[in-house]
Design a protein around this motif. Structure first.
Motif, mmCIF file in Angstrom:
data_model
loop_
_atom_site.group_PDB
_atom_site.id
_atom_site.type_symbol
_atom_site.label_atom_id
_atom_site.label_comp_id
_atom_site.label_asym_id
_atom_site.label_seq_id
_atom_site.Cartn_x
_atom_site.Cartn_y
_atom_site.Cartn_z
ATOM 1 N N ALA A 1 9.338 6.522 1.828
ATOM 2 C CA ALA A 1 10.687 6.131 1.429
ATOM 3 C C ALA A 1 11.495 7.305 0.896
ATOM 4 O O ALA A 1 12.726 7.293 0.963
ATOM 5 N N VAL A 2 10.825 8.321 0.367
ATOM 6 C CA VAL A 2 11.550 9.400 -0.308
ATOM 7 C C VAL A 2 11.815 10.606 0.586
ATOM 8 O O VAL A 2 12.719 11.403 0.302
ATOM 9 N N ILE A 3 11.067 10.750 1.663
ATOM 10 C CA ILE A 3 11.179 11.957 2.492
ATOM 11 C C ILE A 3 12.611 12.179 2.985
ATOM 12 O O ILE A 3 13.135 13.292 2.920
ATOM 13 N N LYS A 4 13.263 11.132 3.472
ATOM 14 C CA LYS A 4 14.615 11.291 4.009
ATOM 15 C C LYS A 4 15.599 11.732 2.925
ATOM 16 O O LYS A 4 16.526 12.506 3.193
ATOM 17 N N GLY A 26 18.246 11.772 -8.740
ATOM 18 C CA GLY A 26 17.991 10.659 -9.645
ATOM 19 C C GLY A 26 16.689 9.939 -9.366
ATOM 20 O O GLY A 26 16.461 8.832 -9.858
ATOM 21 N N ILE A 27 15.813 10.541 -8.572
ATOM 22 C CA ILE A 27 14.487 9.971 -8.301
ATOM 23 C C ILE A 27 13.443 11.048 -8.575
ATOM 24 O O ILE A 27 13.672 12.233 -8.307
ATOM 25 N N TYR A 28 12.318 10.620 -9.147
ATOM 26 C CA TYR A 28 11.308 11.580 -9.591
ATOM 27 C C TYR A 28 9.919 11.124 -9.140
ATOM 28 O O TYR A 28 9.655 9.915 -9.032
ATOM 29 N N PRO A 29 9.015 12.075 -8.906
ATOM 30 C CA PRO A 29 7.640 11.695 -8.563
ATOM 31 C C PRO A 29 6.908 11.121 -9.765
ATOM 32 O O PRO A 29 7.326 11.295 -10.917
ATOM 33 N N GLY A 77 17.924 18.967 0.900
ATOM 34 C CA GLY A 77 17.392 20.302 1.156
ATOM 35 C C GLY A 77 16.163 20.630 0.344
ATOM 36 O O GLY A 77 15.861 21.804 0.091
ATOM 37 N N LEU A 78 15.414 19.595 -0.082
ATOM 38 C CA LEU A 78 14.213 19.796 -0.892
ATOM 39 C C LEU A 78 12.965 19.573 -0.046
ATOM 40 O O LEU A 78 12.928 18.684 0.794
ATOM 41 N N GLU A 79 11.957 20.385 -0.296
ATOM 42 C CA GLU A 79 10.702 20.287 0.453
ATOM 43 C C GLU A 79 9.864 19.125 -0.072
ATOM 44 O O GLU A 79 9.754 18.912 -1.284
ATOM 45 N N PHE A 80 9.266 18.374 0.851
ATOM 46 C CA PHE A 80 8.339 17.318 0.459
ATOM 47 C C PHE A 80 6.964 17.928 0.208
ATOM 48 O O PHE A 80 6.433 18.658 1.032
ATOM 49 N N GLU A 81 6.390 17.648 -0.951
ATOM 50 C CA GLU A 81 5.029 18.056 -1.268
ATOM 51 C C GLU A 81 4.197 16.807 -1.532
ATOM 52 O O GLU A 81 4.622 15.930 -2.299
ATOM 53 N N LYS A 82 3.055 16.725 -0.908
ATOM 54 C CA LYS A 82 2.189 15.559 -1.115
ATOM 55 C C LYS A 82 1.745 15.487 -2.566
ATOM 56 O O LYS A 82 1.654 14.402 -3.149
ATOM 57 N N MET A 83 1.455 16.655 -3.167
ATOM 58 C CA MET A 83 1.100 16.706 -4.585
ATOM 59 C C MET A 83 1.481 18.063 -5.147
ATOM 60 O O MET A 83 1.597 19.048 -4.406
ATOM 61 N N VAL A 142 0.810 -1.220 0.000
ATOM 62 C CA VAL A 142 0.000 0.000 0.000
ATOM 63 C C VAL A 142 0.846 1.273 0.000
ATOM 64 O O VAL A 142 0.408 2.316 -0.485
ATOM 65 N N LEU A 143 2.056 1.202 0.535
ATOM 66 C CA LEU A 143 2.918 2.387 0.526
ATOM 67 C C LEU A 143 3.430 2.684 -0.877
ATOM 68 O O LEU A 143 3.670 3.846 -1.219
#
Length: 415
Positions: free
Chosen positions: A165-168, A200-203, A174-180, A116-117
């Protein structure tokens, strides 16, 4: 199972009573006579103020100390059910599942949580049972954007496949996490994604799905539905999509075909315990698109509990005590709101409307303000935190808000 039909035999430990979710678990269990040991992140945790929290504790500061705290508590209480709230805590506790074997663990195992994650996994299961999922593109480099997105219509919505998994990684960069995040054309999309090139990782890039939030909720055991409930989101914070701040319970004969597909999805995933299947439902077309499956207690749990669908109590009885569950008919048309974020929502609509990125959002500030005022007079209205029979958590919540605002102002003045 009706209140008073059995005498609770073992206590419950609830980790994470800082939010209305944890508070609702404490209340649901405590109302039925369960001895509740509530653990909050600090002394201001609203669940610690509840009359239904028989014993209150401050959470240990790190992972090792927390596991030690839980083991010491288990030694004091004897057999007990262990509830937890957040996905982060479920992941943490699953790393120590063997050490916690003395508890009856009322949260999903690690393999289930991974299904589910990771939205890619979830969508794969959904397709097998005929549930519509939004058109979704995954890229591994900026060079792929134009080719992979040529068939998508703008605006598009960017989301992380596995936010936990990506927040850390984002924090380390130094990038802000945005839910969307919304992008309205290919140039804007490419510019936004450029910031993730070094990682090297993208939403995920996902088609925009109009409509309202529709939540369907279940307690599952060995493929059997022990309890179910559904609601419609009326307001969210932030306004373009986020947590539910006002929602209404719906009858189970509404969206009945979709309910059946949701059950089929959970059976395909071999799900055990509580889960929320969340859709974006377009009343105009009658179509629903799957957003995600939450493998934990959900943000609007206070509505379900106050309407009569007491999932924590049902889980305690069925999965903790191995007793049959006979859910009562819950009350439909009941509303429940999260007052502080609801007021923030009105403020955003009135003074910071330019921050709302959803192109289809049209509600006026005056309408939102009128809705808040009318809600105080609505006999259907209940609250995420306030409860007349258990008022202390509400006053603690207000104190926390005022104290936080005061500290923020002091910090600004010192600058």
């Amino acid at each position: 199972m009706r209140k008073g039909s059995t005498v609770p035999a073992i206590p419950a430990i609830v980790l994470g009573v800082d939010s209305p979710i944890g508070l609702a678990i404490v209340r649901s269990l405590g109302k039925h006579g369960v001895v509740v040991h509530a653990i909050g992140g600090n002394a201001g945790a609203i669940g610690l103020a509840s009359r239904y929290a028989t014993h209150s504790y401050i959470r240990a500061t790190d992972e090792t100390a927390l596991i030690r705290q839980l083991l010491e508590l288990r030694a004091e209480t004897g057999p007990a059910c262990l509830f937890t709230v957040s996905e982060g805590d479920i992941t943490l506790l699953n790393r120590h599942r063997d050490a916690l074997a003395g508890y009856t663990l009322l949260f999903p195992e690690d393999t289930q949580m991974k299904d589910v994650l990771d939205k890619g996994r979830t969508y794969g299961f959904a397709r097998t049972v005929g549930i519509h999922v939004p058109a979704t593109v995954h890229i591994s480099s900026i060079a792929q954007v134009a080719e992979h997105c040529k068939d998508l219509q703008f605006p598009v919505v960017l989301k992380w496949a596995d936010p936990n998994a990506v927040i850390k990684h984002l924090e380390a960069a130094g990038l802000e996490f945005e839910k969307m995040h919304y992008c309205f054309d290919l140039v804007e999309l490419r510019d936004y994604l450029q910031r993730f090139s070094a990682l090297g990782i993208y939403p995920m890039i996902q088609e925009y799905c109009p409509g309202v939030g529709l939540g369907q909720f279940f307690l599952m055991s060995h493929g059997e539905v022990l309890a179910s409930f559904q609601h419609q989101r009326l307001h969210e914070w932030p306004p373009e999509g986020g947590i539910s701040t006002l929602c209404e319970s719906l009858p189970l004969d509404s969206h009945s075909e979709l309910l059946q597909r949701s059950v089929a999805l959970l059976r395909a995933m071999r799900w055990e315990g509580v889960a929320m299947v969340e859709y974006r439902y377009d009343p105009g077309s009658g179509k629903a698109a799957l957003m995600e499956v939450n493998g934990r207690y959900w943000g609007s749990l206070p509505l379900a509990c106050q309407a009569g669908a007491e999932f924590p109590w049902y889980a305690y009885c069925a999965l903790g005590m191995r007793q049959p569950v006979r859910p009562v008919l819950y009350r439909t048309g009941m509303r429940c709101r999260f007052l502080v974020p609801e007021l923030k929502r009105v403020f955003r609509l009135a003074f910071r409307r330019h921050h709302i990125s959803d192109p289809m959002f049209q509600e006026s500030a005056w309408r939102a303000f009128g809705s808040v005022i009318a809600g105080f007079l609505d006999p259907r209205m209940r609250y995420y935190v306030f409860m007349l029979s258990d008022p202390a958590p509400f006053f603690r919540d207000i104190y926390n808000v005022v104290a936080g605002a005061a500290l923020s102002l002091l910090g600004q003045k010192r600058r």
